[in-house]
Design a protein around this motif. Sequence first.
Motif, PDB file in Angstrom:
ATOM      1  N   PHE A  30       0.848  -1.194   0.000  1.00  0.00           N
ATOM      2  CA  PHE A  30       0.000   0.000   0.000  1.00  0.00           C
ATOM      3  C   PHE A  30       0.877   1.234   0.000  1.00  0.00           C
ATOM      4  N   ASN A  31       0.770   2.017  -1.071  1.00  0.00           N
ATOM      5  CA  ASN A  31       1.565   3.233  -1.231  1.00  0.00           C
ATOM      6  C   ASN A  31       0.855   4.391  -0.536  1.00  0.00           C
ATOM      7  N   ILE A  32       1.335   4.766   0.643  1.00  0.00           N
ATOM      8  CA  ILE A  32       0.729   5.874   1.382  1.00  0.00           C
ATOM      9  C   ILE A  32       0.849   7.168   0.590  1.00  0.00           C
ATOM     10  N   ARG A  33       2.004   7.428   0.025  1.00  0.00           N
ATOM     11  CA  ARG A  33       2.225   8.670  -0.737  1.00  0.00           C
ATOM     12  C   ARG A  33       1.279   8.748  -1.935  1.00  0.00           C
ATOM     13  N   GLY A  34       1.036   7.615  -2.560  1.00  0.00           N
ATOM     14  CA  GLY A  34       0.153   7.588  -3.711  1.00  0.00           C
ATOM     15  C   GLY A  34      -1.317   7.694  -3.348  1.00  0.00           C
ATOM     16  N   SER A  35      -1.623   7.656  -2.053  1.00  0.00           N
ATOM     17  CA  SER A  35      -3.014   7.731  -1.591  1.00  0.00           C
ATOM     18  C   SER A  35      -3.248   8.965  -0.736  1.00  0.00           C
ATOM     19  N   GLU A  36      -2.379   9.969  -0.864  1.00  0.00           N
ATOM     20  CA  GLU A  36      -2.570  11.215  -0.112  1.00  0.00           C
ATOM     21  C   GLU A  36      -3.910  11.850  -0.482  1.00  0.00           C
ATOM     22  N   GLY A  37      -4.590  12.386   0.521  1.00  0.00           N
ATOM     23  CA  GLY A  37      -5.885  13.004   0.286  1.00  0.00           C
ATOM     24  C   GLY A  37      -7.048  12.041   0.446  1.00  0.00           C
ATOM     25  N   TYR A  38      -6.767  10.762   0.652  1.00  0.00           N
ATOM     26  CA  TYR A  38      -7.813   9.788   0.911  1.00  0.00           C
ATOM     27  C   TYR A  38      -8.100   9.762   2.415  1.00  0.00           C
ATOM     28  N   ILE A  39      -9.350   9.775   2.753  1.00  0.00           N
ATOM     29  CA  ILE A  39      -9.772   9.650   4.151  1.00  0.00           C
ATOM     30  C   ILE A  39      -9.908   8.157   4.445  1.00  0.00           C
ATOM     31  N   VAL A  40      -9.246   7.690   5.491  1.00  0.00           N
ATOM     32  CA  VAL A  40      -9.287   6.272   5.828  1.00  0.00           C
ATOM     33  C   VAL A  40      -9.594   6.070   7.314  1.00  0.00           C
ATOM     34  N   THR A  41     -10.094   4.898   7.602  1.00  0.00           N
ATOM     35  CA  THR A  41     -10.209   4.404   8.962  1.00  0.00           C
ATOM     36  C   THR A  41      -9.272   3.210   9.090  1.00  0.00           C
TER      37      THR A  41
END
Length: 264
Positions: free
Chosen positions: A250-261
């Motif tokens: 899971f690429n955290i940098r590639g998922s910036e702006g996503y709201i997650v739980t």
Amino acid sequence: MTYQGVLSKMQTELGNPIQYYLVFEDSFLNVNQLLNKEIEINFAGYQCLNCNKKKKIFRQGFCYDCFYSSPAVGDWIMRPELSTAHLGIEDRDLEYESKVQLQPHVVYLAVASEIKVGVTRKTQVPTRWIDQGAVQAIAVVEVPNRYLAGITEVALKDHYTDKTNWRKMLQQNNQIFDLIAEKAKIESLIPAEVKEYFYAQKNDLYELQYPVLSYPAKVNSLNLDKTPSYAGKLTGIKGQYLLFEDGTVFNIRGSEGYIVTINV
């Protein structure tokens, strides 16, 4: 425990191994403490990192409108040779661009998947290398602005890649390079106006250790738009990636702006 917030790139702390933190508005999480534990990630929406509106993310954590208007994502970010603040020429916002471009920059060689050349602000050493998953890195030149760093990188791209093979970076790679010897070859390759900034005598080699219990044989990238809920055992952290036992990454940098739980 449950954590919820907008993803931005993990903050890091140099150590042996490197320490990783997910920082949300009201809480933070030391990701290293989750190694060898089951965690669940659920997609809950979007929030632009620039305007904070609940709008679909286009690129780099920005909505479409902000991506094409904010000075923080101008073309000179990815292509430093396009920097013009040293000439007093504005791209989108000269005040912002002068602040970022007119400060010391480092051109470096790093090993993540193979030897690559790159540019970073001096204040981002060694953070930039950690974010790329580099296991070794060495500074080649330190210049007073982003433009000079950019033209140096362009010259060296004829001899080294400027990209990281992220799949190879996330798998076990025991190949060792002599970056000090590589750096010694470079002085004759850099532009004439940069030669005075060459680090002839300074050979500070960084060797970076990541918190990885096991590397995947094959990698399967998690896309929250396609898979909004995922659970697995965390077995490593490298670059800005979380590695899981089943080969999911899971690429955290590639998922910036996503709201997650995140359930731990």
